[in-house]
Design a protein around this motif. Structure first.
Motif, PDB file in Angstrom:
ATOM      1  N   ASP A 162     -11.384  57.287 -19.163  1.00 17.00           N
ATOM      2  CA  ASP A 162     -11.411  55.837 -18.933  1.00 17.00           C
ATOM      3  C   ASP A 162     -11.127  55.577 -17.464  1.00 17.00           C
ATOM      4  OD1 ASP A 162     -10.574  52.990 -18.841  1.00 17.00           O
ATOM      5  OD2 ASP A 162     -10.663  53.144 -21.026  1.00 17.00           O
ATOM      6  N   ASP A 163     -11.892  54.678 -16.852  1.00 19.40           N
ATOM      7  CA  ASP A 163     -11.720  54.404 -15.428  1.00 19.40           C
ATOM      8  C   ASP A 163     -10.572  53.445 -15.138  1.00 19.40           C
ATOM      9  OD1 ASP A 163     -13.210  52.343 -16.633  1.00 19.40           O
ATOM     10  OD2 ASP A 163     -14.148  51.793 -14.745  1.00 19.40           O
ATOM     11  N   ASP A 164      -9.986  52.846 -16.152  1.00 24.42           N
ATOM     12  CA  ASP A 164      -8.844  51.962 -15.961  1.00 24.42           C
ATOM     13  C   ASP A 164      -7.582  52.832 -15.888  1.00 24.42           C
ATOM     14  OD1 ASP A 164      -6.635  50.252 -16.281  1.00 24.42           O
ATOM     15  OD2 ASP A 164      -7.757  48.872 -17.568  1.00 24.42           O
ATOM     16  N   VAL A 165      -7.129  53.095 -14.670  1.00 20.08           N
ATOM     17  CA  VAL A 165      -6.021  54.020 -14.448  1.00 20.08           C
ATOM     18  C   VAL A 165      -4.752  53.550 -15.162  1.00 20.08           C
ATOM     19  CG1 VAL A 165      -4.544  55.084 -12.690  1.00 20.08           C
ATOM     20  CG2 VAL A 165      -6.999  54.822 -12.274  1.00 20.08           C
ATOM     21  N   ASP A 176     -13.506  59.449 -14.680  1.00 30.30           N
ATOM     22  CA  ASP A 176     -14.954  59.312 -14.537  1.00 30.30           C
ATOM     23  C   ASP A 176     -15.642  60.310 -15.460  1.00 30.30           C
ATOM     24  OD1 ASP A 176     -15.532  61.864 -13.129  1.00 30.30           O
ATOM     25  OD2 ASP A 176     -14.510  60.933 -11.433  1.00 30.30           O
ATOM     26  N   GLY A 177     -16.932  60.122 -15.639  1.00 34.81           N
ATOM     27  CA  GLY A 177     -17.689  60.936 -16.585  1.00 34.81           C
ATOM     28  C   GLY A 177     -17.765  62.404 -16.234  1.00 34.81           C
ATOM     29  N   SER A 178     -17.920  62.734 -14.955  1.00 33.80           N
ATOM     30  CA  SER A 178     -18.062  64.150 -14.597  1.00 33.80           C
ATOM     31  C   SER A 178     -16.768  64.921 -14.842  1.00 33.80           C
ATOM     32  CB  SER A 178     -18.525  64.316 -13.143  1.00 33.80           C
ATOM     33  OG  SER A 178     -17.573  63.791 -12.257  1.00 33.80           O
ATOM     34  N   LYS A 179     -15.619  64.330 -14.504  1.00 27.27           N
ATOM     35  CA  LYS A 179     -14.341  64.988 -14.783  1.00 27.27           C
ATOM     36  C   LYS A 179     -14.088  65.036 -16.286  1.00 27.27           C
ATOM     37  CE  LYS A 179     -12.336  63.923 -10.350  1.00 27.27           C
ATOM     38  NZ  LYS A 179     -11.701  62.870  -9.591  1.00 27.27           N
ATOM     39  N   LEU A 190     -18.163  53.769 -17.486  1.00 33.77           N
ATOM     40  CA  LEU A 190     -17.497  54.678 -16.553  1.00 33.77           C
ATOM     41  C   LEU A 190     -18.244  54.674 -15.226  1.00 33.77           C
ATOM     42  CD1 LEU A 190     -17.042  57.707 -18.963  1.00 33.77           C
ATOM     43  CD2 LEU A 190     -15.235  56.174 -18.167  1.00 33.77           C
ATOM     44  N   PRO A 191     -17.550  54.910 -14.128  1.00 34.15           N
ATOM     45  CA  PRO A 191     -18.247  54.986 -12.841  1.00 34.15           C
ATOM     46  C   PRO A 191     -19.174  56.201 -12.784  1.00 34.15           C
ATOM     47  CG  PRO A 191     -15.903  55.505 -12.579  1.00 34.15           C
ATOM     48  CD  PRO A 191     -16.111  55.091 -13.995  1.00 34.15           C
ATOM     49  N   GLY A 192     -20.386  55.960 -12.354  1.00 39.57           N
ATOM     50  CA  GLY A 192     -21.334  57.052 -12.172  1.00 39.57           C
ATOM     51  C   GLY A 192     -22.033  57.518 -13.431  1.00 39.57           C
ATOM     52  N   SER A 193     -21.581  57.093 -14.588  1.00 37.74           N
ATOM     53  CA  SER A 193     -22.223  57.486 -15.834  1.00 37.74           C
ATOM     54  C   SER A 193     -21.805  56.523 -16.931  1.00 37.74           C
ATOM     55  CB  SER A 193     -21.851  58.919 -16.211  1.00 37.74           C
ATOM     56  OG  SER A 193     -20.484  59.009 -16.500  1.00 37.74           O
ATOM     57  N   LEU A 200     -21.516  56.272 -23.255  1.00 33.60           N
ATOM     58  CA  LEU A 200     -22.491  56.547 -24.321  1.00 33.60           C
ATOM     59  C   LEU A 200     -23.307  57.796 -24.003  1.00 33.60           C
ATOM     60  CD1 LEU A 200     -23.683  52.905 -25.058  1.00 33.60           C
ATOM     61  CD2 LEU A 200     -22.131  54.312 -26.446  1.00 33.60           C
ATOM     62  N   ASP A 201     -23.679  57.968 -22.719  1.00 33.01           N
ATOM     63  CA  ASP A 201     -24.390  59.191 -22.315  1.00 33.01           C
ATOM     64  C   ASP A 201     -23.503  60.414 -22.512  1.00 33.01           C
ATOM     65  OD1 ASP A 201     -26.615  57.709 -21.596  1.00 33.01           O
ATOM     66  OD2 ASP A 201     -26.099  57.659 -19.453  1.00 33.01           O
ATOM     67  N   LEU A 202     -22.245  60.292 -22.116  1.00 32.51           N
ATOM     68  CA  LEU A 202     -21.302  61.398 -22.274  1.00 32.51           C
ATOM     69  C   LEU A 202     -21.102  61.734 -23.751  1.00 32.51           C
ATOM     70  CD1 LEU A 202     -19.475  63.377 -20.782  1.00 32.51           C
ATOM     71  CD2 LEU A 202     -17.678  61.641 -20.817  1.00 32.51           C
ATOM     72  N   LEU A 203     -21.033  60.711 -24.592  1.00 30.56           N
ATOM     73  CA  LEU A 203     -20.909  60.923 -26.037  1.00 30.56           C
ATOM     74  C   LEU A 203     -22.107  61.706 -26.566  1.00 30.56           C
ATOM     75  CD1 LEU A 203     -19.631  60.391 -28.859  1.00 30.56           C
ATOM     76  CD2 LEU A 203     -20.900  58.213 -28.865  1.00 30.56           C
ATOM     77  N   ARG A 204     -23.317  61.308 -26.176  1.00 28.01           N
ATOM     78  CA  ARG A 204     -24.530  62.014 -26.636  1.00 28.01           C
ATOM     79  C   ARG A 204     -24.527  63.476 -26.172  1.00 28.01           C
ATOM     80  NH1 ARG A 204     -26.772  56.875 -25.993  1.00 28.01           N
ATOM     81  NH2 ARG A 204     -27.249  57.218 -23.799  1.00 28.01           N
ATOM     82  N   GLU A 205     -24.166  63.704 -24.906  1.00 29.05           N
ATOM     83  CA  GLU A 205     -24.107  65.078 -24.380  1.00 29.05           C
ATOM     84  C   GLU A 205     -23.080  65.910 -25.152  1.00 29.05           C
ATOM     85  OE1 GLU A 205     -23.367  65.022 -20.164  1.00 29.05           O
ATOM     86  OE2 GLU A 205     -24.940  63.522 -19.851  1.00 29.05           O
TER      87      GLU A 205
END
Length: 157
Positions: free
Chosen positions: A32-35, A57-60, A79-82, A85-90
């Motif tokens: 989550d991007d909300d620190v 972020d998504g990559s981390k 998320l920043p940069g991604s 939902l994309d991360l969930l699918r991956e």
């Protein structure tokens, strides 16, 4: 301090560390991007007995998903940069069983429907109360794959 007391203290400290390691409820990954929200949530989960990793972020998040094999994932939609939902699918291409709780302040039904169709175990709308989130994480950690019982939960404090 006497020579007899020091080994006892070290032994009891080592025992507490050993006991804590074996009574952990599981590992939670928060992406989550909300620190502030992430750290508050992580603190509450740690207090409840979970080991917690946080990515902003998504990559981390993707790297931690691969490396840590969490028991439960809490994943923000935006998320920043991604996209979450994309991360969930991956993630679902590699792992169909680990419960993923999607969270978002976005209350669009289409986003919730997409998340559930892509394999989310539940969708929680922010602001979500810590007690509700904790119960959801505990249930998913205990019961495993919650996708057979998909749920949507509204926000609250």
């Amino acid at each position: 301090m006497s020579a007899c007391v020091e080994p006892m203290m070290a032994q009891s400290s080592a025992f507490r560390a050993f006991e804590k390691a074996f009574t952990m409820l599981g590992t939670v990954l928060i992406v989550d991007d909300d620190v502030s929200w992430s750290e508050t949530t992580a603190g509450a989960l740690r207090e409840a007995g979970f080991q917690v990793f946080v990515a902003h972020d998504g990559s981390k998040g993707a790297a931690l998903l691969e490396r840590e094999s969490p028991t439960v994932v809490i994943l923000d939609v935006h998320l920043p940069g991604s996209s979450g939902l994309d991360l969930l699918r991956e993630f679902r291409q590699r792992d169909r069983l680990t419960p993923v709780l999607m969270v978002s302040a976005d209350d669009q039904a289409a986003i919730q429907d997409r998340a559930m169709a892509d394999g989310a175990s539940a969708f929680l709308r922010k602001p979500v109360s810590l007690s509700l989130l904790l119960r959801a994480v505990q249930r998913q950690a205990r019961d495993g794959d919650g996708r057979s019982r998909p749920t949507r939960t509204g926000g609250g404090t």
